[in-house]
Design an enzyme around this catalytic site. Structure first.
Site, short mmCIF file in Angstrom:
data_model
loop_
_atom_site.label_atom_id
_atom_site.label_comp_id
_atom_site.label_asym_id
_atom_site.label_seq_id
_atom_site.Cartn_x
_atom_site.Cartn_y
_atom_site.Cartn_z
N ARG A 110 88.25 47.38 3.45
CA ARG A 110 88.89 46.99 4.72
C ARG A 110 89.54 45.62 4.55
NH1 ARG A 110 85.83 44.84 8.43
NH2 ARG A 110 84.16 46.37 8.25
N TYR A 129 110.39 49.49 23.29
CA TYR A 129 109.67 50.70 22.90
C TYR A 129 108.55 50.99 23.91
CZ TYR A 129 106.82 53.85 20.14
OH TYR A 129 106.08 54.92 19.72
N ASP A 186 110.45 42.74 16.95
CA ASP A 186 110.24 44.11 16.48
C ASP A 186 111.55 44.52 15.78
OD1 ASP A 186 110.17 46.88 16.19
OD2 ASP A 186 109.10 47.22 18.07
N LYS A 213 109.07 54.33 10.40
CA LYS A 213 110.47 54.69 10.57
C LYS A 213 111.25 54.45 9.27
CE LYS A 213 108.77 55.35 14.65
NZ LYS A 213 108.76 54.34 15.70
C1 LIG Z 1 107.87 53.79 16.65
C2 LIG Z 1 108.06 52.41 17.15
C3 LIG Z 1 106.96 51.56 17.38
C4 LIG Z 1 105.52 52.01 17.22
O1 LIG Z 1 105.20 52.28 15.89
P1 LIG Z 1 104.13 53.40 15.44
O2 LIG Z 1 104.23 53.34 13.97
O3 LIG Z 1 104.57 54.69 16.05
O4 LIG Z 1 102.81 52.96 15.97
C5 LIG Z 1 107.23 50.25 17.79
N1 LIG Z 1 108.49 49.83 18.00
C6 LIG Z 1 109.56 50.61 17.79
C7 LIG Z 1 110.93 50.08 18.03
C8 LIG Z 1 109.38 51.94 17.37
O5 LIG Z 1 110.45 52.72 17.19
#
Ligand SMILES: *Cc1c(COP(=O)(O)O)cnc(C)c1O
Length: 379
Positions: free
Chosen positions: A46, A98, A170, A195
């Protein structure tokens, strides 16, 4: 070192025991110690895992940061940032962000006494006006989902600095290929690695990248104490994904531009949201802070009904109907009935998410095939 070279060599060191060029998947929970307290720097997985460490080094390098931390999902990475705060602290966040981030803020953290103030961050004056003595964090997303709004990161960083608050961006939609918020003054960059970084729709993972050592130590403490760490197999897959990020992103951008321009000339399409258009309201900022405009596009139909949108969504053959984005394959999504279905219709429409709004994650297939698929679906 230039981007393409960095992406291929970031975090890659031949394995010390065999010389393996690829970092092995250290699928282990613990490490045998020579004597009590005598170990090779690895005690329990961990806290330490060599595959994860290789990935964290790569994440730092590709975001032009000093330190990377990997998490079991994007929202787990966001969760770690909010856990830096204390009751009474205030966060200024984008009103258009998001949905999972909004849910985490409102449904999980508000009850611990953290206050979230939502503003339209595309006008940085709105952020400045919301600053109080308790502001500890500014949370941005640019471009946003699904309307592709752009916020000036450098201007927001100046506001954060004056307020002595952290700025977290983000950077999921842009990926490190298109913009590097740390270079524009942000303190932390967050990614849903799920993504573009993973890039192949086969991993859920998140990341944080930062420069400040004290901040890294606090976030590492949260990472190991709360335990939302990714598994070594997933880290391996993302290390592999990063090696082709620049090549994939170039094609995402080329295909995105071709489709955005084609859609804009389509007689049944009323509006296309893509920051590459000169008349996009934030085009000048996008042009300044991004290398290109990405593969995310939204559009509205002239016949603005849910039924018409659903007809198009069920007719595509190459674009798959699914949530998520950033993979090599093209996806199509209907915010009104999918990602944003929990928002009441009136509020959704007020925020610009019309009934026929369709979001595309343009993949890296042949652009002509993608356009032909949309043509037959839109009709
Ligand atoms: C998908 C997404 C998230 C969340 O990420 P996960 O990997 O699904 O937990 C946060 N911000 C944006 C812009 C996203 O597209």
């Amino acid at each position: 070192m230039k981007q393409a070279t960095k992406y291929i060599h970031a975090g890659a060191h031949p394995d010390p025991s065999t010389g393996a060029i690829m970092t092995p998947i250290y699928q282990t929970s613990t490490y045998v110690q020579e004597a009590p307290g005598v170990n090779k720097g690895f005690e329990y997985a961990r806290s330490q895992n060599p595959t994860r460490f290789a990935l964290e080094e790569a994440l730092a390098i590709i975001e032009n940061g000093k330190y990377g931390l990997a998490f079991s999902s994007g929202v787990a990475a966001t969760d770690a940032v909010i856990k830096l705060l204390e009751p009474g602290d205030e966060v200024i966040a984008a009103s258009d962000m998001y949905g999972g981030t909004y849910r985490l803020f409102t449904k999980v953290f508000e009850k611990f006494g953290i206050k979230f103030i939502y503003v339209d961050t595309t006008n940085v004056a709105n952020i400045k006006a919301a600053v109080t003595a308790n502001t500890k964090l500014i949370w941005l997303e640019t471009p946003t989902n699904p309307l592709m709004n752009i916020t000036d990161v450098a201007a927001a960083a100046a506001v954060a600095k004056d307020a002595k608050a952290l700025l977290c961006v983000d950077n999921t939609f842009a990926s490190p290929y298109l913009q590097n918020p740390l270079d524009m003054g942000a303190d932390v960059v967050m990614h849903s690695v799920t993504k573009y970084l993973g890039g192949h729709s086969d991993v859920i993972q998140g990341a944080l990248v930062m420069n400040d050592t004290a901040l890294r130590d606090k976030l590492y403490f949260i990472q190991k104490s709360c335990g939302a760490v990714p598994g070594p197999m997933d880290c391996f897959l993302v290390l592999r994904g990063i090696k082709t990020l620049h090549v994939r992103m170039q094609r995402h951008c080329e295909n995105g531009a071709a489709i955005a321009k084609w859609l804009r000339n389509h007689p049944k399409v009323s509006k296309v949201y893509w920051p590459g258009f000169e008349d996009h309201p934030n085009h000048a900022i996008a042009k300044r802070q991004m290398k290109d405009y990405g593969g995310m596009i939204s559009f509205e139909l002239k016949d603005d009904s849910v039924e018409n949108a659903k007809r198009v969504l069920s007719s595509t053959k190459i674009f798959s109907l699914a949530e998520s984005l950033g993979g090599v394959e093209s996806l199509i999504n209907h915010p009104a009935s999918m990602t944003h279905a929990s928002i009441p219709r009136e509020e959704r429409i007020k925020n610009g998410l019309t009934d026929s709004l369709i979001r595309l994650s343009v993949g890296i297939e042949d652009a002509e095939d993608l356009i032909a698929d949309l043509q037959q679906a839109i009709g």
